[in-house]
Scaffold this motif. Structure first.
Motif, PDB file in Angstrom:
ATOM      1  N   ARG A 108       0.694  -1.328  -0.056  1.00 25.83           N
ATOM      2  CA  ARG A 108       0.088   0.124   0.121  1.00 25.83           C
ATOM      3  C   ARG A 108       0.875   1.241  -0.031  1.00 25.83           C
ATOM      4  O   ARG A 108       0.636   2.185  -1.009  1.00 25.83           O
ATOM      5  N   LEU A 109       1.888   1.310   0.860  1.00 28.28           N
ATOM      6  CA  LEU A 109       2.784   2.460   1.002  1.00 28.28           C
ATOM      7  C   LEU A 109       3.498   2.711  -0.408  1.00 28.28           C
ATOM      8  O   LEU A 109       3.513   3.735  -0.901  1.00 28.28           O
ATOM      9  N   GLN A 116       9.432   2.281  -6.248  1.00 29.89           N
ATOM     10  CA  GLN A 116       9.742   1.258  -7.110  1.00 29.89           C
ATOM     11  C   GLN A 116      10.847   0.235  -6.256  1.00 29.89           C
ATOM     12  O   GLN A 116      12.087   0.335  -6.535  1.00 29.89           O
ATOM     13  N   LEU A 117      10.101  -0.834  -5.684  1.00 32.14           N
ATOM     14  CA  LEU A 117      10.830  -1.787  -5.022  1.00 32.14           C
ATOM     15  C   LEU A 117      11.198  -2.951  -5.695  1.00 32.14           C
ATOM     16  O   LEU A 117      10.208  -3.608  -6.454  1.00 32.14           O
ATOM     17  N   ASP A 118      12.275  -3.585  -5.457  1.00 22.66           N
ATOM     18  CA  ASP A 118      12.709  -4.968  -5.925  1.00 22.66           C
ATOM     19  C   ASP A 118      11.733  -5.876  -5.222  1.00 22.66           C
ATOM     20  O   ASP A 118      11.857  -5.897  -3.886  1.00 22.66           O
ATOM     21  N   LEU A 139       2.064  -6.603  18.635  1.00 25.96           N
ATOM     22  CA  LEU A 139       1.222  -5.324  18.828  1.00 25.96           C
ATOM     23  C   LEU A 139       1.374  -4.794  17.085  1.00 25.96           C
ATOM     24  O   LEU A 139       2.415  -4.715  16.480  1.00 25.96           O
ATOM     25  N   SER A 140       0.107  -4.522  16.711  1.00 28.58           N
ATOM     26  CA  SER A 140       0.071  -4.373  15.276  1.00 28.58           C
ATOM     27  C   SER A 140       0.934  -3.343  14.691  1.00 28.58           C
ATOM     28  O   SER A 140       1.116  -2.009  15.556  1.00 28.58           O
ATOM     29  N   PRO A 141       1.502  -3.440  13.674  1.00 24.55           N
ATOM     30  CA  PRO A 141       2.312  -2.400  13.032  1.00 24.55           C
ATOM     31  C   PRO A 141       1.739  -1.036  12.932  1.00 24.55           C
ATOM     32  O   PRO A 141       0.748  -1.108  12.584  1.00 24.55           O
ATOM     33  N   VAL A 142       2.155   0.183  13.220  1.00 26.25           N
ATOM     34  CA  VAL A 142       1.952   1.360  12.960  1.00 26.25           C
ATOM     35  C   VAL A 142       2.587   1.795  11.543  1.00 26.25           C
ATOM     36  O   VAL A 142       2.100   2.479  10.639  1.00 26.25           O
ATOM     37  N   GLY A 143       3.911   1.768  11.564  1.00 21.76           N
ATOM     38  CA  GLY A 143       4.452   1.778  10.241  1.00 21.76           C
ATOM     39  C   GLY A 143       4.517   0.415   9.593  1.00 21.76           C
ATOM     40  O   GLY A 143       3.494  -0.010   9.271  1.00 21.76           O
TER      41      GLY A 143
END
Lengths: 424, 424
Positions: A108-109, A116-118, A139-143
């Protein structure tokens, strides 16, 4: 007895000072609010041995709770989750559900921000961030990084370890989840309320306060009092349990009696808060003309949301030409008395006030150094003036220390001059 | 094997975040320069038990040298010298010569600064500051507090402890005396050179760098590489022994090949340094017009001594009236496109440039939040523009996070825009 905690901040960038530690102090304050006392903050680099050592040393100190920040990122130097698992005797395995969740966040990010990520690199990073010690709660990620609550292995004794991400906004956003966790609540069962109050003085020395504290003597016993000088302000911070409230109240009253002129805050408000509050209450606007501080006062006056209600704008008049053209200081005056003078500080205050149609104007002119001193005008000499609302107040200060110290202290002194003009 | 050190920063005001720790990182960097690796920085409050614990825990870790900062002041919460003496098995006694020396310093400062000190209180404070563990060497006071070099008692083994005052200018001024001390030199006999190099990138993500590091793989083995994001800049800091210099050089070259557009510094210079250097080299002057950052850019452009060579001045145009009157932005333009727009950023840059007769003008306008968002213009939207010297460059950014994050990131982004205009 109160619960006690230790904080481990990881990151070579923090250890070496490239990034200031914003998490240790923030966590210490949050812990205090829930009645937990912080014994130490340890900053370690991204080295497994040092992180392992610090966790074990704090555990041996008999603390109830350890909190780590940082080292949860995607790079190989991010090792915290694994080391904590090891110290707590809980091997780490990939949590498949969490892996999916983090993968979805990264996707999503990437879409939102046009990264453009490999694909292989991303999958590797996501899997690494989904490693969880067996028996830990997530604990659920915020980032992108999750937090972890990792109890010590069954059959052993030791503190609970809470693992949090390093970026301060992520860490702070995750804090409510920490407090809601059942294992954390149980570790903090022994906590008791710890109050903290701050007295702030401007113009009283630490030696004077030391003498006053000695005179007041053992009446202060149940209070934990610390004093520190902070950009020329003296802060007295006191911590105490609820049963010592009356002792604290009489201590604060005694300070107020002895230092009626210099005690400016008893309720935690900073000089920035007081200036903002008084400008709002009195419905006044303000404008600045700054030479040696070059915008620091204007920037500070706008730190708070809603500051457009009082700060209209400002002039950074670093050159003499700017002093003349922007603030209307006359060339004759500059020639006669020089740019660093009470007269020019007044002309700057009036120039800012009138030029920006504000109620109050502030002028600052000085020699921040290390160069620029002239006979009779040493480095650190600064003239300040606030004018408007029917009054004018001027001040001359001589600040020891570095260029940065001169500029910061001048900014603080200007805030106090505004505060004084608005009080009296 | 390299010498290793531990640093203990004392002070409840640091532990609780009222004052940022400026000593730990500074000491870690000074130690690195002389080839000593810092294992940990521990921050403890003004509590004897916790200070004692931290000194003993670090000693057990087998470090060669411990350095403390703070806790040498005149108040009763200043306990460091006494506790260090106790941990090193050396009782403290008043050093009569030092007592006289400190008394003379306090008398001189009082006269210079017009302090009205109570004589008995002063004598008590001076005597306290003259307490020295038997067998320790004294480092002459820079402020009023002396430093101490305290070896462990004869017949025991343990690290040497260096005790330094808390105020950063005093601590820093005393550092040459520390290095010159015979016991310190002997404790550091095992030291070996540790080099440190920094690469800085603007516009490359941490995940991309993580992937690159994995690809480069084991060729990097002798390097200690850490990465961190810092106000949007990515820093790669590498530490290595002299024998790994060639490995580092090829690593730096590989990063340069892969990220030619975003790698902006390979020699340690910050974006602030590069902007200042290029303005000086090209003999250009600059002026600013800032809305949401309200002086932060001008203040940062004047952090360095000698900045009057390039910064002429600036405009803080917080209100729309200030944008019109100070920077000459037309009311029509503000009505048509709104204050937060590329057009107004350009008008601000031109207004600053022309109004201050500078070669370059910078305009910044954005929504720092938390309020102020409008449809299509969210919090964190900032328009930047640099214009002059025959070129104009504009940029639109969307910064996540707090009001402070938006303002700081905007300032950094503006510095990069100036750098890019001066490079290309």
């Amino acid at each position: 007895m109160a619960s006690r905690a230790g904080i481990v901040v990881t990151g070579t960038e923090v250890l070496t000072g490239r990034v200031p530690d914003r998490n240790g102090p923030w966590l210490a304050e949050q812990l205090r609010i829930v009645g937990v006392d912080t014994a130490e903050v340890i900053v370690v680099g991204d080295r497994p041995d040092d992180l392992r050592w610090s966790l074990r040393a704090l555990a041996e100190q008999g603390l109830d709770l350890l909190i780590t920040s940082g080292g949860l990122g995607p790079t190989a130097d991010d090792l915290t989750a694994e080391i904590v698992g090891e110290v707590q005797d809980r091997p780490s395995v990939v949590d498949a559900e969490l892996e999916q969740q983090i993968g979805a966040i990264v996707a999503r990010l990437s879409a939102e921000r046009g990264w453009q990520l490999d694909a292989a690199a991303t999958a590797h990073a996501v899997r690494k961030q989904a490693l969880v010690p067996v028996g830990a709660s997530v604990l659920s990620p915020v980032g992108t990084a999750p937090g972890l609550v990792v109890p010590v292995a069954d059959g052993r004794t030791g503190p609970l370890v809470v693992v949090l991400p390093g970026p301060p906004p992520e860490l702070q956003a995750m804090w409510p989840l920490v407090l809601a966790d059942a294992a954390v609540q149980s570790a903090l069962a022994g906590r008791s309320e710890l109050r903290q109050q701050t007295l702030r003085l401007w113009g009283t020395s630490e030696s004077e306060i030391a003498a006053t504290l000695r005179e007041l003597g053992m009446r202060l016993d149940p209070l934990e009092i610390t004093t520190c000088l902070h950009d020329g302000e003296l802060e007295i911070v006191t911590r105490f349990g609820p049963s010592a409230q009356a002792t604290y109240d009489s201590f604060a009253a005694a300070i107020g009696e002895r230092y009626p002129e210099t005690l400016f805050s008893t309720d935690g408000r900073t000089v920035d808060d007081l200036v903002a509050d008084r400008l709002m209450e009195q419905n006044l606007t303000i404008a600045t003309a700054e030479s040696c501080t070059a915008g620091m006062l204007a920037a500070r006056l706008t730190d708070r949301a809603g500051s457009s209600a009082y700060l209209l704008g400002g002039l950074v008049v670093y050159s003499n030409a700017a002093k003349q053209e922007l603030a209307g200081v006359s060339k004759d005056l500059l020639d006669q008395v020089g740019a660093v003078s009470a007269e020019v500080a007044l002309a700057l205050a009036e120039g800012a006030r009138d030029g920006l149609h504000a109620d109050l104007g502030v002028g600052i002119t000085g020699i921040a150094g290390p160069g620029g001193a002239t006979p009779g005008k040493p480095v650190g000499l600064v003239h300040l003036c606030v004018s408007g609302n029917g009054r004018t107040m001027s001040r001359r200060i001589l600040v020891p220390g570095s260029r940065a110290a001169v500029r910061t202290r001048s900014t603080v002194a200007a805030l106090h001059l505004i505060r004084q003009l608005l009080t009296q």
